[in-house]
Design a protein around this motif. Sequence first.
Motif, PDB file in Angstrom:
ATOM      1  N   MET A  99       2.181  59.588 -30.678  1.00 19.78           N
ATOM      2  CA  MET A  99       1.138  60.326 -30.905  1.00 19.78           C
ATOM      3  C   MET A  99       0.966  61.183 -32.095  1.00 19.78           C
ATOM      4  N   LYS A 100       0.063  61.309 -32.999  1.00 21.94           N
ATOM      5  CA  LYS A 100      -0.422  61.269 -33.637  1.00 21.94           C
ATOM      6  C   LYS A 100      -1.988  62.567 -33.982  1.00 21.94           C
ATOM      7  N   ARG A 101      -1.135  63.529 -35.399  1.00 14.77           N
ATOM      8  CA  ARG A 101      -2.636  64.879 -34.753  1.00 14.77           C
ATOM      9  C   ARG A 101      -3.736  64.756 -34.440  1.00 14.77           C
ATOM     10  N   GLY A 102      -4.694  65.135 -33.320  1.00 11.72           N
ATOM     11  CA  GLY A 102      -5.670  65.178 -33.430  1.00 11.72           C
ATOM     12  C   GLY A 102      -6.128  63.815 -32.639  1.00 11.72           C
ATOM     13  N   HIS A 103      -5.948  63.103 -32.670  1.00 10.48           N
ATOM     14  CA  HIS A 103      -6.343  61.627 -31.528  1.00 10.48           C
ATOM     15  C   HIS A 103      -5.482  61.568 -29.982  1.00 10.48           C
ATOM     16  N   PRO A 104      -6.286  61.082 -29.889  1.00  6.95           N
ATOM     17  CA  PRO A 104      -6.521  61.571 -27.824  1.00  6.95           C
ATOM     18  C   PRO A 104      -4.934  61.004 -27.635  1.00  6.95           C
ATOM     19  N   VAL A 105      -4.526  61.623 -26.578  1.00  3.01           N
ATOM     20  CA  VAL A 105      -3.091  61.090 -26.080  1.00  3.01           C
ATOM     21  C   VAL A 105      -3.805  61.401 -24.203  1.00  3.01           C
ATOM     22  N   HIS A 148      -3.171  56.166 -37.225  1.00  2.00           N
ATOM     23  CA  HIS A 148      -4.689  56.719 -36.880  1.00  2.00           C
ATOM     24  C   HIS A 148      -4.898  56.147 -35.431  1.00  2.00           C
ATOM     25  N   PRO A 149      -4.294  55.966 -34.620  1.00  2.00           N
ATOM     26  CA  PRO A 149      -4.318  55.512 -32.890  1.00  2.00           C
ATOM     27  C   PRO A 149      -5.550  55.394 -32.846  1.00  2.00           C
ATOM     28  N   VAL A 174      -5.744  65.940 -24.511  1.00  2.00           N
ATOM     29  CA  VAL A 174      -4.348  64.972 -23.609  1.00  2.00           C
ATOM     30  C   VAL A 174      -5.417  64.699 -21.847  1.00  2.00           C
ATOM     31  N   SER A 175      -4.862  64.531 -21.800  1.00  2.36           N
ATOM     32  CA  SER A 175      -4.867  63.532 -20.458  1.00  2.36           C
ATOM     33  C   SER A 175      -3.912  63.289 -19.491  1.00  2.36           C
ATOM     34  N   ILE A 176      -3.563  64.034 -18.103  1.00  3.40           N
ATOM     35  CA  ILE A 176      -2.771  64.034 -17.561  1.00  3.40           C
ATOM     36  C   ILE A 176      -3.190  63.674 -16.689  1.00  3.40           C
ATOM     37  N   TYR A 177      -2.651  62.377 -15.910  1.00  6.38           N
ATOM     38  CA  TYR A 177      -2.466  61.979 -14.634  1.00  6.38           C
ATOM     39  C   TYR A 177      -2.052  63.194 -13.553  1.00  6.38           C
ATOM     40  N   GLY A 178      -2.488  63.183 -12.809  1.00  3.38           N
ATOM     41  CA  GLY A 178      -2.999  64.433 -11.810  1.00  3.38           C
ATOM     42  C   GLY A 178      -2.970  64.956 -11.762  1.00  3.38           C
ATOM     43  N   GLN A 179      -3.770  65.494 -12.941  1.00  3.96           N
ATOM     44  CA  GLN A 179      -4.628  66.873 -13.565  1.00  3.96           C
ATOM     45  C   GLN A 179      -6.406  66.663 -14.071  1.00  3.96           C
ATOM     46  N   ASP A 180      -5.965  65.376 -15.034  1.00  5.93           N
ATOM     47  CA  ASP A 180      -7.060  64.979 -15.699  1.00  5.93           C
ATOM     48  C   ASP A 180      -7.981  63.518 -15.030  1.00  5.93           C
ATOM     49  N   ALA A 225     -10.395  57.119 -23.563  1.00  3.64           N
ATOM     50  CA  ALA A 225     -10.392  57.706 -24.323  1.00  3.64           C
ATOM     51  C   ALA A 225     -10.413  56.974 -25.493  1.00  3.64           C
ATOM     52  N   ALA A 226     -10.894  55.612 -25.907  1.00  2.00           N
ATOM     53  CA  ALA A 226     -10.075  54.624 -27.123  1.00  2.00           C
ATOM     54  C   ALA A 226     -11.873  54.141 -27.493  1.00  2.00           C
ATOM     55  N   GLY A 227     -12.962  55.426 -26.636  1.00  2.00           N
ATOM     56  CA  GLY A 227     -14.258  55.207 -26.913  1.00  2.00           C
ATOM     57  C   GLY A 227     -14.545  53.806 -26.652  1.00  2.00           C
ATOM     58  N   VAL A 228     -14.339  53.108 -25.491  1.00  2.00           N
ATOM     59  CA  VAL A 228     -14.641  52.302 -24.728  1.00  2.00           C
ATOM     60  C   VAL A 228     -15.545  53.028 -23.455  1.00  2.00           C
TER      61      VAL A 228
END
Length: 431
Positions: free
Chosen positions: A179-185, A147-148, A210-216, A260-263
Amino acid sequence: MGLHPKGFDLSLSRIRRLLEALGNPHLRMPPVIHVAGTNGKGSVTAFCRALLEAGGLGVHVHTSPHLVRWHERYRIGRKGGRGELVDDTVFADALRRVAEANGGQAITVFEILTAVMFILFSEQPADVAIVEVGLGGRFDATNVIEHPAVSVIMPISLDHQSYLGDRVELIAAEKAGIMKRGHPVVIGHQEYSDARDVLISTAERIGCPVSIYGQDFLAYEEQGRLIYQDEFGLSDLPLPRLPGRHQYANAAAAIRAVKAAGVDVTEAMAEKAMISVEWPGRLQRLVAGKLMAYAPTGAEIWVDGGHNPGAGEVIAEAMAGFEEKQPRPLYLITGMINTKDPVGYFHAFAGLAQEVFTVPIRGTDAALDPVALAQAASDAGLSASPVSAVAEALRAIRDRVLPGETSPRILIGGSLYLVGNVLADNGTPPK
């Protein structure tokens, strides 16, 4: 190293068995930022650590390989301060417990060391753990993390093809295994669209935000400042202390990952992180030490452990950037191991480096012979000579500098093993 096989044997069955015998310490970790990628893993790890420590958090950090001492793989978090490399007694005790739990069964060195990481990070208090993948992702020993807080995938290029595949999309599929199901990437800057597409489709298929460099999110330089931007707004920050334009995207990926880790990343945290971040052996400038005595007076000396064509390109770009600001003749001192693509690495420096000196590497039986490595440099269009040691190469460069000539810029690299040799010989190991 004498007891266990070197290299990697990609499977999770042995590490799971060992962790079960140890009471499953991996299930008692602080929130984990799990980092994979071909290049940039270490840099984004360093930026994440700097951001979190700037916020007063205790941060455990696992990286590999080490440069000089095994202890460098484990930085133990300290609340409100800078984490410290693991204490020798604590490290020895964890190793002993892992060895006893393993009971002499077949296992690799990296699996033993990963189990040590889980013991250390589960038993020492911290707010966050940053865990860098050793090789690949899907079958890497660190990938028992269920659970990352966030999984981070940095730039992907060809490396370790015998383990991971000979096309970037195959390598991307292996890295995406963390990557783990449902966890942020968070997906960092990707040069290859095929790799990027695999990462995005994998994240979407298993329901990961998901957050993508150049897009998000993205970062760029403007008037000597680093501008970071995402949907939450724009931050105007100092340029990162780590040199090279490639570090802008690495810094951006770290900011996004920590968010994304909540900080909550404040402007003050980000500012402090950019000027305090450190990552030994990656475009690290040597300004003092024993080896300096062999170099030309006034020489600018850099060490970097990048060892594949993708790393060669970003390092060469950084050297070209230095050249624009302050012209100096560039010399390379290079050692590599035999699993790499030396011609691909050297190609990036064609037309940039005056000459290459190839050297042997201590501490590995996989080092390329300097004569063969010099031939690879020649095949890439560079003038190259094999020598017996870094000190000899520095003396040879000193002999080539004529009175009144500009003192040179020297890049020592091609292998993290070589960088470890250099930092040890120079008397400047990581702290």
